[in-house]
Design a protein around this motif. Structure first.
Motif, PDB file in Angstrom:
ATOM      1  N   THR A 187       0.844  -1.198   0.000  1.00  0.00           N
ATOM      2  CA  THR A 187       0.000   0.000   0.000  1.00  0.00           C
ATOM      3  C   THR A 187       0.876   1.242   0.000  1.00  0.00           C
ATOM      4  OG1 THR A 187      -1.812  -1.115   1.157  1.00  0.00           O
ATOM      5  CG2 THR A 187      -1.757   1.274   1.297  1.00  0.00           C
ATOM      6  N   PHE A 188       0.479   2.255  -0.774  1.00  0.00           N
ATOM      7  CA  PHE A 188       1.203   3.528  -0.775  1.00  0.00           C
ATOM      8  C   PHE A 188       0.223   4.658  -1.047  1.00  0.00           C
ATOM      9  CE2 PHE A 188       1.792   1.300  -4.830  1.00  0.00           C
ATOM     10  CZ  PHE A 188       1.200   2.176  -5.727  1.00  0.00           C
ATOM     11  N   LEU A 189       0.666   5.887  -0.764  1.00  0.00           N
ATOM     12  CA  LEU A 189      -0.179   7.077  -0.910  1.00  0.00           C
ATOM     13  C   LEU A 189       0.275   7.928  -2.081  1.00  0.00           C
ATOM     14  CD1 LEU A 189      -0.673   8.324   2.775  1.00  0.00           C
ATOM     15  CD2 LEU A 189      -2.360   7.201   1.329  1.00  0.00           C
ATOM     16  N   LEU A 190      -0.699   8.481  -2.799  1.00  0.00           N
ATOM     17  CA  LEU A 190      -0.463   9.474  -3.841  1.00  0.00           C
ATOM     18  C   LEU A 190      -1.252  10.734  -3.496  1.00  0.00           C
ATOM     19  CD1 LEU A 190      -0.881   7.317  -7.087  1.00  0.00           C
ATOM     20  CD2 LEU A 190       1.279   8.123  -6.107  1.00  0.00           C
ATOM     21  N   THR A 191      -0.640  11.892  -3.699  1.00  0.00           N
ATOM     22  CA  THR A 191      -1.366  13.153  -3.566  1.00  0.00           C
ATOM     23  C   THR A 191      -1.907  13.514  -4.939  1.00  0.00           C
ATOM     24  OG1 THR A 191       0.043  13.903  -1.741  1.00  0.00           O
ATOM     25  CG2 THR A 191      -1.219  15.584  -2.929  1.00  0.00           C
ATOM     26  N   VAL A 192      -3.231  13.560  -5.043  1.00  0.00           N
ATOM     27  CA  VAL A 192      -3.889  13.771  -6.334  1.00  0.00           C
ATOM     28  C   VAL A 192      -4.695  15.066  -6.274  1.00  0.00           C
ATOM     29  CG1 VAL A 192      -5.361  12.746  -8.112  1.00  0.00           C
ATOM     30  CG2 VAL A 192      -4.096  11.268  -6.529  1.00  0.00           C
ATOM     31  N   ARG A 193      -4.497  15.924  -7.260  1.00  0.00           N
ATOM     32  CA  ARG A 193      -5.213  17.191  -7.332  1.00  0.00           C
ATOM     33  C   ARG A 193      -6.359  17.100  -8.333  1.00  0.00           C
ATOM     34  NH1 ARG A 193      -0.113  17.891  -5.995  1.00  0.00           N
ATOM     35  NH2 ARG A 193       0.409  19.419  -4.376  1.00  0.00           N
ATOM     36  N   PRO A 194      -7.420  17.872  -8.108  1.00  0.00           N
ATOM     37  CA  PRO A 194      -8.543  17.846  -9.048  1.00  0.00           C
ATOM     38  C   PRO A 194      -8.076  18.090 -10.488  1.00  0.00           C
ATOM     39  CG  PRO A 194      -9.154  19.060  -7.078  1.00  0.00           C
ATOM     40  CD  PRO A 194      -7.683  18.767  -6.953  1.00  0.00           C
TER      41      PRO A 194
END
Length: 226
Positions: free
Chosen positions: A151-158
């Motif tokens: 599992t890992f995190l991504l910062t996603v913008r609109p």
């Protein structure tokens, strides 16, 4: 002191009533700025290999020694690449004396032995059970190999998209290494509303290319804001 006129009394009563309404209504609701980004958790769930061919056609050989990378990446609104998070199995292009079983808890730098579901019993390999290292590239590790590292995190913008991809090869000491799972899938562009509610299961799929076919299950889920 002269008394109020009828008009003055009406204006005073209206002002008093307005004040009472405002008092009961309370202060105006504060305005909140929309988040600039959302934290999306990418979980690699399982991988299966419907068919593997590590030798001549019709000779069987339904097993392989696999190394490779699985990753998630944001794609900017202009289509350019954003940040990447990678999980590596083995070392790219490197082999060991033999491939180890998927659930072994040592020698994570070695290729892993896998079997297909055409000539063998059904195998569904869980990423949580496999030693993997973390990185931003397939070329090297930036952490130790460990289990439950799926599992890992991504910062996603609109307005951005999320790409999940797999690229794995069968290690052969005496010949070229064959691509047995080389596929990707993009989700989006994602609006702020879609990102706020994102919670979906999806799959990567590759049909048989002469060397292998695969299916990778993964989950995308928003867990916070950035």
């Amino acid at each position: 002191m002269r008394g109020m006129t009828r008009g003055q009394g009406a204006r005073l009563s209206l002002a008093s009533l307005t004040g009472l309404v405002l008092a009961f209504a309370g202060p105006p609701a504060p305005s909140y700025a929309a988040p600039s980004g959302f934290l999306v958790e990418v979980t690699l769930e399982t991988v299966t290999f419907q068919q593997l061919s590590d030798c001549a056609l019709l000779d069987g050989c339904p097993d392989a020694e696999m190394y490779g990378s699985f990753y998630g990446q944001t794609l900017k609104t202009d289509g350019g690449p954003g940040t990447s998070r990678v999980r590596n199995i083995g070392k790219w292009g490197k082999g060991c004396e033999f491939g180890l079983a998927w659930t072994y808890g040592f020698a994570g730098q070695c290729p892993v032995g896998i079997s297909d579901n055409l000539w063998n019993d059904y195998h569904e390999y869980k990423f949580a059970d496999r030693l993997m290292c973390s990185s931003h590239t397939y070329k090297f590790c930036e952490s130790a190999y460990s289990k439950a590292n799926n599992t890992f995190l991504l910062t996603v913008r609109p307005g951005e998209r999320i790409k999940v991809a797999a690229h794995t090869r069968d290690y052969d000491a005496d010949s070229a290494h064959d691509d047995i799972c080389f596929t990707e899938k993009s989700t989006g562009p994602l609006t702020a509303s879609a990102l706020a509610q994102l919670d979906r299961k999806d799959r990567l799929k590759q049909g048989f290319n002469g060397d292998g076919s695969c299916e990778v299950a993964f989950t995308l889920r928003t867990v916070g804001t950035a």
